[in-house]
Scaffold this motif. Structure first.
Motif, PDB file in Angstrom:
ATOM      1  N   GLY A  47      -6.292 -10.023  -8.779  1.00  0.00           N
ATOM      2  CA  GLY A  47      -5.676  -8.748  -8.437  1.00  0.00           C
ATOM      3  C   GLY A  47      -4.707  -8.315  -9.508  1.00  0.00           C
ATOM      4  N   LYS A  79      -5.029  -6.814  -0.733  1.00  0.00           N
ATOM      5  CA  LYS A  79      -6.277  -7.302  -0.141  1.00  0.00           C
ATOM      6  C   LYS A  79      -6.420  -8.816  -0.238  1.00  0.00           C
ATOM      7  CE  LYS A  79      -8.882  -3.076  -1.263  1.00  0.00           C
ATOM      8  NZ  LYS A  79      -9.981  -2.520  -2.101  1.00  0.00           N
ATOM      9  N   LEU A  80      -5.656  -9.420  -1.130  1.00  0.00           N
ATOM     10  CA  LEU A  80      -5.795 -10.850  -1.350  1.00  0.00           C
ATOM     11  C   LEU A  80      -5.199 -11.654  -0.192  1.00  0.00           C
ATOM     12  CD1 LEU A  80      -4.838 -11.007  -5.136  1.00  0.00           C
ATOM     13  CD2 LEU A  80      -7.131 -11.078  -4.148  1.00  0.00           C
ATOM     14  N   SER A 125      -3.482   1.044  -8.030  1.00  0.00           N
ATOM     15  CA  SER A 125      -4.718   0.349  -7.698  1.00  0.00           C
ATOM     16  C   SER A 125      -4.519  -1.167  -7.711  1.00  0.00           C
ATOM     17  CB  SER A 125      -5.813   0.737  -8.706  1.00  0.00           C
ATOM     18  OG  SER A 125      -7.008   0.048  -8.444  1.00  0.00           O
ATOM     19  N   GLY A 126      -3.731  -1.646  -8.684  1.00  0.00           N
ATOM     20  CA  GLY A 126      -3.447  -3.079  -8.747  1.00  0.00           C
ATOM     21  C   GLY A 126      -2.696  -3.567  -7.526  1.00  0.00           C
ATOM     22  N   ARG A 182      -2.845  -2.263  -4.540  1.00  0.00           N
ATOM     23  CA  ARG A 182      -3.785  -2.276  -3.404  1.00  0.00           C
ATOM     24  C   ARG A 182      -4.708  -3.489  -3.472  1.00  0.00           C
ATOM     25  NH1 ARG A 182      -4.053   3.569  -4.850  1.00  0.00           N
ATOM     26  NH2 ARG A 182      -2.647   4.637  -3.395  1.00  0.00           N
ATOM     27  N   GLU A 183      -5.069  -3.896  -4.679  1.00  0.00           N
ATOM     28  CA  GLU A 183      -5.907  -5.084  -4.828  1.00  0.00           C
ATOM     29  C   GLU A 183      -5.134  -6.333  -4.413  1.00  0.00           C
ATOM     30  OE1 GLU A 183      -9.186  -5.373  -5.567  1.00  0.00           O
ATOM     31  OE2 GLU A 183      -9.119  -3.184  -5.323  1.00  0.00           O
ATOM     32  N   GLY A 233      -6.411  -9.876 -13.444  1.00  0.00           N
ATOM     33  CA  GLY A 233      -7.328  -8.892 -12.869  1.00  0.00           C
ATOM     34  C   GLY A 233      -8.771  -9.244 -13.138  1.00  0.00           C
ATOM     35  N   GLY A 287     -10.105 -12.011 -10.940  1.00  0.00           N
ATOM     36  CA  GLY A 287     -10.120 -11.788  -9.500  1.00  0.00           C
ATOM     37  C   GLY A 287      -8.817 -12.077  -8.791  1.00  0.00           C
ATOM     38  N   ASN A 292       0.826  -1.209   0.000  1.00  0.00           N
ATOM     39  CA  ASN A 292       0.000   0.000   0.000  1.00  0.00           C
ATOM     40  C   ASN A 292       0.862   1.262   0.000  1.00  0.00           C
ATOM     41  OD1 ASN A 292      -2.715  -1.037  -0.018  1.00  0.00           O
ATOM     42  ND2 ASN A 292      -2.417  -1.708   2.091  1.00  0.00           N
TER      43      ASN A 292
END
Length: 420
Positions: A385, A93-94, A86-87, A89-90, A380, A383, A37
């Motif tokens: 990321g 989250k995984l 953004s990628g 940050r995704e 992406g 799902g 992040n």
């Protein structure tokens, strides 16, 4: 300053990455997520530094006469850099793919056995003119506890170097050591060749780019290779295909992003469907600006098409050109894919459930679609990321490679003095 050939010490960089990979093993998931992040935040903040470097690469590309598709892959913008962030940050989250107990059991002698997921170690990433790979591959590597050695193509060296410098700046304020991300800032092919044989420092090589690059890595590396593949992807429009679905899927597969590996390069069409729906197909092709290389039957019904040569059936155009082949039945379509396909992504458009089932069962590819665009073969979109590449081989990983593909397993045995 524009970077040129340099006397970088590739082995020294690989050794640093190996040492850093040991430090990654003891980091918590939250520490890795915080680092990703923070990298995302700093990339967005320092985007101008990256764009200034990218301008040098674009100027060099223009001078060398790179194609529009190539320049598009090379070009960066504030929005594209925001997408990189953004990628990341995704990915943060995984779920952490490491430390998972896949199975456990106890032997008759009381010895307890666990099979757990662990990082691969050090990933060597060799790729061409896609600066986004620098960020995507780094994010996936760090999240899965791996260090990474990056070797991008010479056409994007200034952009990639700037991106890595920004990421190093961010990492200096996190628990992840900067040495976990190494960038080989050289345009000398000898630097790439060095990566091929450093088995003691590099655990796996992942090539991502054109066929020549991938072939060179696979044929010359002594380090294990996770092979990504070129995408000669086909859309087969069956005799019983719905017209609207067929047109929408074809146009999207071909034109959504023509210069990517999951874009359709060949349309296979049942001769009866073509005869009945040639007018609507021609209109759609013309509106989309698709240039057709077809067989004789195609040339008789599609104005402006040119006769396809043998090379066209195997060509990864990466443009709005497409090869069009007519067939008399499903088996002929499958046979054509068997000869010319690259085992990447293949699609059938049909309302016949039996034909769809046969196609899905018999076609040998990493991703196979029924009534959907080939453009979904993407980390992406599925799902993950992000993805580190799309594997067309069958061992270890196949298809879009997300976090789980960057792990292996380890057996842990806990005893109480047992001997054999």
């Amino acid at each position: 300053m524009t970077l040129t050939k340099s006397n970088v010490n590739v082995e020294e960089q690989a050794i640093k990455a190996k040492k850093a990979s040991k430090k990654l093993l003891v980091l918590s998931e939250s520490e890795k997520n915080e680092a990703l992040n923070h990298i995302a935040d700093v990339l967005e903040k320092d985007y101008e530094t990256i764009l200034q470097a990218n301008e040098k690469d674009l100027a060099n590309g223009k001078e060398q006469g790179f194609s529009d598709a190539f320049m598009d892959r090379l070009s960066l913008s504030k929005d594209r850099i925001a997408d990189f962030a953004s990628g990341l940050r995704e990915v943060a989250k995984l779920e952490d793919p490491t430390g998972n107990i896949l199975s456990d059991w106890t032997l008759d002698n009381g010895l307890q056995v666990e099979q757990i997921t662990v990082p691969l170690g050090v990933i060597g990433m060799i790729y061409e003119a896609r600066p986004n790979v620098t960020v995507d591959a780094t994010g996936l590597a760090l999240k899965s506890g791996n260090a990474i050695v990056l070797k991008g193509g010479s056409s994007a060296i200034n952009s990639n170097n700037a991106i890595v410098e920004v990421m190093h700046k961010a990492l200096a304020e996190t628990k992840i050591p900067q040495e976990a991300v190494q960038f080989i800032a050289s345009t000398d092919r000898k630097a790439t060749n060095q990566l091929f044989t450093m088995k003691e420092h590099i655990d796996v090589l992942i090539p991502r780019g054109g066929g020549k690059l991938i072939k060179a890595v696979v044929e010359n590396a002594t380090v294990p290779v996770l092979e990504t593949g070129v995408g000669n992807c086909h859309v087969y429009v069956d005799k019983e295909a719905d017209v609207e679905k067929a047109i929408n899927i074809l146009v999207n597969s071909k034109t959504h992003r023509p210069a990517v590996c999951n874009a359709a390069e060949t349309l296979i069409v049942h001769e009866d469907w073509l005869e009945k729906n040639s007018a609507v197909l021609v209109e759609a092709l013309q509106e989309a600006g698709i240039h057709v290389h077809g067989d004789e039957k195609v040339m008789s019904v599609i104005p402006g098409s040119v006769l396809a040569e043998e090379d066209d059936w195997a060509n990864e155009y990466l443009s709005t050109d497409i090869a069009v082949k007519t067939v008399s039945d499903l088996s002929e379509a499958i046979a054509h894919i068997e000869v010319y396909g690259t085992k990447h992504s293949e699609a059938i458009v049909t309302e016949n459930a039996d034909n769809a089932r046969t196609f899905l069962s018999l076609v040998d590819a990493a991703a196979i679609y029924h009534n959907a665009s080939t453009r979904f073969t993407d980390g992406g979109a599925l799902g993950f990321g992000a993805e580190i590449g799309i594997s067309t081989q069958k061992l270890h990983a196949r298809g879009p490679m997300g976090l789980p593909a960057l792990t292996t397993v380890k057996f842990l045995m806990k005893g109480n003095g047992q001997i054999r």
